[in-house]
Design an enzyme around this catalytic site. Structure first.
Site, mmCIF file in Angstrom:
data_model
loop_
_atom_site.group_PDB
_atom_site.id
_atom_site.type_symbol
_atom_site.label_atom_id
_atom_site.label_comp_id
_atom_site.label_asym_id
_atom_site.label_seq_id
_atom_site.Cartn_x
_atom_site.Cartn_y
_atom_site.Cartn_z
ATOM 1 C CG LEU A 47 -1.961 -1.189 1.363
ATOM 2 C CD1 LEU A 47 -2.884 -1.025 2.521
ATOM 3 C CD2 LEU A 47 -2.632 -1.076 -0.257
ATOM 4 C CG HIS A 48 5.066 1.478 1.542
ATOM 5 N ND1 HIS A 48 4.987 0.180 2.142
ATOM 6 C CD2 HIS A 48 6.046 1.625 0.981
ATOM 7 C CE1 HIS A 48 5.964 -0.346 1.543
ATOM 8 N NE2 HIS A 48 6.725 0.414 1.098
ATOM 9 C CB ALA A 49 5.040 0.771 -3.064
ATOM 10 C CD GLU A 56 2.257 0.385 4.593
ATOM 11 O OE1 GLU A 56 3.307 1.218 5.148
ATOM 12 O OE2 GLU A 56 2.411 0.157 3.526
ATOM 13 C CE LYS A 79 -0.644 11.022 -0.175
ATOM 14 N NZ LYS A 79 -0.875 12.411 -0.493
#
Length: 104
Positions: free
Chosen positions: A7-9, A39, A69
């Site tokens: 998810l962060h990418a 996360e 982000k």
């Protein structure tokens, strides 16, 4: 069960699709489950100055290398609502990371 750091990418649009699939999977046959995410949550209440610097550094790395982000609680909440979830709970644990529980 599928565990993956994704998810962060990813951009917001890319995050919503697997979150919708997760919601569908945990509500099938009138069963109620939850999605568990570990996360970074930028700006969580237990952070210290060094943690903030590290979170912002990760955010810069994400913006340069991929479309993703590091997100604030407000940004996570928007993703969950866009994917059709009704509630979530964020518990700061594991250093900079938080345990995020997302409910249908």
């Amino acid at each position: 069960m599928r565990i993956q750091w994704i998810l962060h990418a990813w951009s917001e649009e890319e995050c919503v699709k697997p979150l919708k699939q997760c919601k569908e999977a945990i509500t099938i046959n009138d069963k109620k489950g939850k999605v568990i995410i570990i996360e970074l949550v930028v700006g969580n209440q237990k952070e210290i100055e060094k943690s903030t610097e590290t979170q912002l550094f990760f955010d810069m790395v994400m913006m340069v290398l991929v479309k993703g982000k590091e997100r604030t609680e407000t940004e996570w909440a928007k993703l969950f609502l866009d994917a059709g979830f009704s509630d979530y709970k964020i518990t700061p644990v594991l250093g900079l990371r938080a345990l995020i529980e997302v409910y249908p």
